[in-house]
Design a protein around this motif. Structure first.
Motif, PDB file in Angstrom:
ATOM      1  N   ILE A   1     -25.853  21.050   5.324  1.00  0.00           N
ATOM      2  CA  ILE A   1     -25.360  20.068   4.363  1.00  0.00           C
ATOM      3  C   ILE A   1     -26.178  18.800   4.556  1.00  0.00           C
ATOM      4  O   ILE A   1     -26.160  18.207   5.643  1.00  0.00           O
ATOM      5  CB  ILE A   1     -23.860  19.811   4.562  1.00  0.00           C
ATOM      6  CG1 ILE A   1     -23.082  21.108   4.310  1.00  0.00           C
ATOM      7  CG2 ILE A   1     -23.384  18.685   3.660  1.00  0.00           C
ATOM      8  CD1 ILE A   1     -21.627  21.038   4.644  1.00  0.00           C
ATOM      9  N   ALA A   2     -26.904  18.415   3.530  1.00  0.00           N
ATOM     10  CA  ALA A   2     -27.754  17.232   3.617  1.00  0.00           C
ATOM     11  C   ALA A   2     -26.961  15.953   3.386  1.00  0.00           C
ATOM     12  O   ALA A   2     -27.232  14.923   3.989  1.00  0.00           O
ATOM     13  CB  ALA A   2     -28.883  17.327   2.599  1.00  0.00           C
ATOM     14  N   ALA A   3     -25.956  16.022   2.517  1.00  0.00           N
ATOM     15  CA  ALA A   3     -25.143  14.842   2.217  1.00  0.00           C
ATOM     16  C   ALA A   3     -23.811  15.297   1.637  1.00  0.00           C
ATOM     17  O   ALA A   3     -23.726  16.355   1.023  1.00  0.00           O
ATOM     18  CB  ALA A   3     -25.869  13.943   1.222  1.00  0.00           C
ATOM     19  N   ARG A   4     -22.819  14.497   1.845  1.00  0.00           N
ATOM     20  CA  ARG A   4     -21.504  14.777   1.259  1.00  0.00           C
ATOM     21  C   ARG A   4     -21.219  13.681   0.246  1.00  0.00           C
ATOM     22  O   ARG A   4     -21.281  12.503   0.569  1.00  0.00           O
ATOM     23  CB  ARG A   4     -20.418  14.785   2.325  1.00  0.00           C
ATOM     24  CG  ARG A   4     -20.581  15.890   3.329  1.00  0.00           C
ATOM     25  CD  ARG A   4     -19.495  15.802   4.398  1.00  0.00           C
ATOM     26  NE  ARG A   4     -19.833  16.620   5.540  1.00  0.00           N
ATOM     27  CZ  ARG A   4     -19.386  17.844   5.747  1.00  0.00           C
ATOM     28  NH1 ARG A   4     -18.580  18.397   4.878  1.00  0.00           N
ATOM     29  NH2 ARG A   4     -19.749  18.506   6.809  1.00  0.00           N
ATOM     30  N   LYS A   5     -20.926  14.113  -0.965  1.00  0.00           N
ATOM     31  CA  LYS A   5     -20.633  13.152  -2.021  1.00  0.00           C
ATOM     32  C   LYS A   5     -19.368  13.596  -2.735  1.00  0.00           C
ATOM     33  O   LYS A   5     -19.248  14.757  -3.112  1.00  0.00           O
ATOM     34  CB  LYS A   5     -21.779  13.095  -3.034  1.00  0.00           C
ATOM     35  CG  LYS A   5     -23.039  12.481  -2.496  1.00  0.00           C
ATOM     36  CD  LYS A   5     -24.211  12.562  -3.445  1.00  0.00           C
ATOM     37  CE  LYS A   5     -23.906  12.176  -4.847  1.00  0.00           C
ATOM     38  NZ  LYS A   5     -25.055  12.131  -5.736  1.00  0.00           N
ATOM     39  N   THR A  13     -17.084  14.401  -5.708  1.00  0.00           N
ATOM     40  CA  THR A  13     -17.458  14.778  -7.069  1.00  0.00           C
ATOM     41  C   THR A  13     -16.369  14.476  -8.083  1.00  0.00           C
ATOM     42  O   THR A  13     -16.518  14.761  -9.244  1.00  0.00           O
ATOM     43  CB  THR A  13     -17.794  16.275  -7.147  1.00  0.00           C
ATOM     44  OG1 THR A  13     -16.657  17.017  -6.735  1.00  0.00           O
ATOM     45  CG2 THR A  13     -18.982  16.613  -6.276  1.00  0.00           C
TER      46      THR A  13
END
Length: 86
Positions: free
Chosen positions: A15-19, A21
């Protein structure tokens, strides 16, 4: 938790980033034809649906509403039975 699932299945991913949604709340006017049609369908199936209710959860409708079209959620009335077989 997702990292453990990846590891358990042998998938090499990360996981590169958590955003988040989810957008803000949406509201389709209660006199809109979609709302009235959904209420009529519910009544035909024996549900005492006189007025629409809000949905206290996240869903994809916020993304569609942001693009312009009106929309509704039509479900079982309780999150405890959502996404369950009959």
């Amino acid at each position: 938790e997702i990292e453990a699932l990846f590891a358990a299945t042998g998938v090499e991913a990360g996981i590169a980033a958590r955003k988040p949604t989810t957008g803000g709340p949406t509201a389709t006017p209660s006199d809109h034809r979609l709302v009235q049609a959904a209420l009529a369908i519910a009544r035909r199936h024996g549900v005492d649906a006189q007025t629409p209710r809000g949905f206290p959860g996240a869903c994809d409708l916020v993304h569609m509403a942001a693009a312009g079209p009106a929309g509704i959620l039509h479900g079982p009335g309780s999150l405890s039975v959502a996404h369950q077989p009959r």
